[in-house]
Design a protein around this motif. Structure first.
Motif, PDB file in Angstrom:
ATOM      1  N   TYR A  55       0.815  -1.304   0.143  1.00 40.43           N
ATOM      2  CA  TYR A  55       0.056   0.091  -0.074  1.00 40.43           C
ATOM      3  C   TYR A  55       0.813   1.148   0.053  1.00 40.43           C
ATOM      4  O   TYR A  55       0.480   2.259  -0.716  1.00 40.43           O
ATOM      5  N   TYR A  58       2.184   1.782  -3.391  1.00 42.55           N
ATOM      6  CA  TYR A  58       1.003   2.285  -4.309  1.00 42.55           C
ATOM      7  C   TYR A  58       0.813   3.901  -4.060  1.00 42.55           C
ATOM      8  O   TYR A  58       0.717   4.766  -5.136  1.00 42.55           O
ATOM      9  N   ALA A 118      -8.730  -1.830  -5.626  1.00 46.20           N
ATOM     10  CA  ALA A 118      -8.901  -0.742  -4.745  1.00 46.20           C
ATOM     11  C   ALA A 118     -10.164   0.251  -4.772  1.00 46.20           C
ATOM     12  O   ALA A 118     -10.530   0.921  -3.854  1.00 46.20           O
TER      13      ALA A 118
END
Length: 392
Positions: A55, A58, A118
């Motif tokens: 995460y 990202y 997501a």
């Protein structure tokens, strides 16, 4: 090889009492497998660590895409670029939840990212509720799982108001702001998932309401239910890219609503960056030494077995597996063929004694918060089965 443990399945009538109506697939087989994947504490912790690390990667990659205007490369519809930038600039556009799909981790092989759901991840009901029910039904210790999805997402709704760590200030800061939850009429799974999220938000302390997407009203001053009551937040279990392509006027209106600060849309528009499988190519560029990444490119990989998939797609549709010589060995049909493609290095899923393949799904809500599995073939499509897990 992974280890599984047989269990007594919950009967259909009981599942329906729980609100779980999509228990039988179109071919008459049961969607929920009558077994559990055995996961060690160390394996669960490794999944937790992987999802948290990914995460953060990202987030860094999204910043890079925005700074370098790489939206076209990721297949992002042009009419969502302003919404993405606007939602990225301000923390009030909080990411409620997502799901990482991962290979490896339970067969002695390293964990690898397959993709990140997501924007509109499903399998939420199964992971957050059904796994508890399966363990209870079999007189097992319900705590023996990596799964606090319900609590984690409930706390994350509070962060819409408190932001970041401390959710204890929610009641002090909350001023009656309302969340409208929407899905499309006629899809039981999406409706149940959305209503589950609504219950989590209600538990968090929000005033909430549900309205099918068809009955929601929009203008540049806000978002309204069928009785024309306005809402400060709107959660839609409907993909951003579908809004951009199928409802371009709505995409424009939502951009204006955000710019006018009349409502906040969940999950935020920037989650479309995370959703694009093109991000995995950007991740490879930015983090070439990450142990979690498979080589991914916008061009075919030379001399390697690889998976070709559209940057936007659901449930394994329009996916091909190509061998090292360039021949297609497996493929699926679907509605996503017009999207740009990515080429990802093939990685074998863990298998059971029957040769069935297993993909881990790790939910993320501020941090990694729960694990479930899907079982099927080399391409996990909409006929794959949900499999719970137990820590041993």
């Amino acid at each position: 090889m992974l280890n599984t443990q047989p269990i007594t399945p919950i009967d259909d009538a009981t599942l329906e009492e729980l609100g779980f109506s999509w228990h039988t697939d179109s071919d008459g087989t049961k969607y929920v497998s009558d077994e559990l994947v055995q996961v060690s504490q160390a394996e669960a912790e490794a999944y937790y660590e992987a999802a948290n690390t990914l995460y953060d990667m990202y987030v860094e990659a999204a910043e890079y895409v925005i700074e370098n205007d790489l939206f076209f490369e990721l297949g992002i519809p042009f009419n969502l670029v302003d919404s993405i930038k606007k939602s990225w600039e301000n923390d009030v556009h909080w990411h409620i939840y997502g799901r990482f799909d991962l290979a490896g981790g339970i067969d002695g092989k390293p964990i690898k990212l397959i993709e990140f759901n997501a924007d509109t991840p499903t399998a939420l009901f199964e992971t957050a509720l059904l796994q508890w029910a399966m363990l209870k039904h079999n007189n097992m210790d319900e705590e023996r799982q990596f799964n606090n999805v319900y609590e984690a997402i409930t706390q994350n709704f509070k962060r819409l108001i408190t932001l970041f760590d401390d959710t204890e200030k929610f009641e002090e800061l909350y001023d009656g702001w309302k969340i409208l939850f929407s899905s499309i009429a006629g899809n039981d799974e999406e409706e149940a998932t959305t209503r589950l999220l609504q219950q989590m938000a209600t538990d968090a302390g929000f005033v909430t309401h549900f309205e099918f997407l068809e009955h929601v009203g929009f203008d540049e001053e806000g978002i309204y239910d069928a009785e024309e009551n306005p809402y400060e937040y709107w959660f839609k279990l409907y993909p951003w890219e579908d809004i951009a392509i199928d409802e371009p006027e709505l995409a424009t209106t939502l951009t204006h609503i955000m710019q006018n600060q009349k409502a906040i849309i969940l999950n935020p528009a920037y989650t479309l960056l995370f959703q694009s499988k093109g991000m995995m190519k950007i991740l490879c560029d930015l983090f070439p030494d990450s142990p979690y990444l498979l080589q991914t490119s916008f061009e075919p990989l030379q001399g390697k077995k690889q998976v070709v998939k559209p940057v936007f797609g659901r449930e394994g549709a329009n996916t091909q597996i190509i061998d090292a010589q360039g021949s297609v060995t497996t493929q699926t049909e679907g509605p996503y063929d017009n999207f740009k493609k990515v080429y990802q290095e093939f990685y074998e899923f863990p298998q059971d004694t029957q040769g069935q393949k297993y993909q881990a799904g790790v939910f993320f809500a501020y941090e990694a918060c729960g694990l479930g599995f899907r079982k099927g073939g080399d391409i996990l499509d909409n006929m794959s089965k949900f499999v719970g897990h137990i820590l041993h």
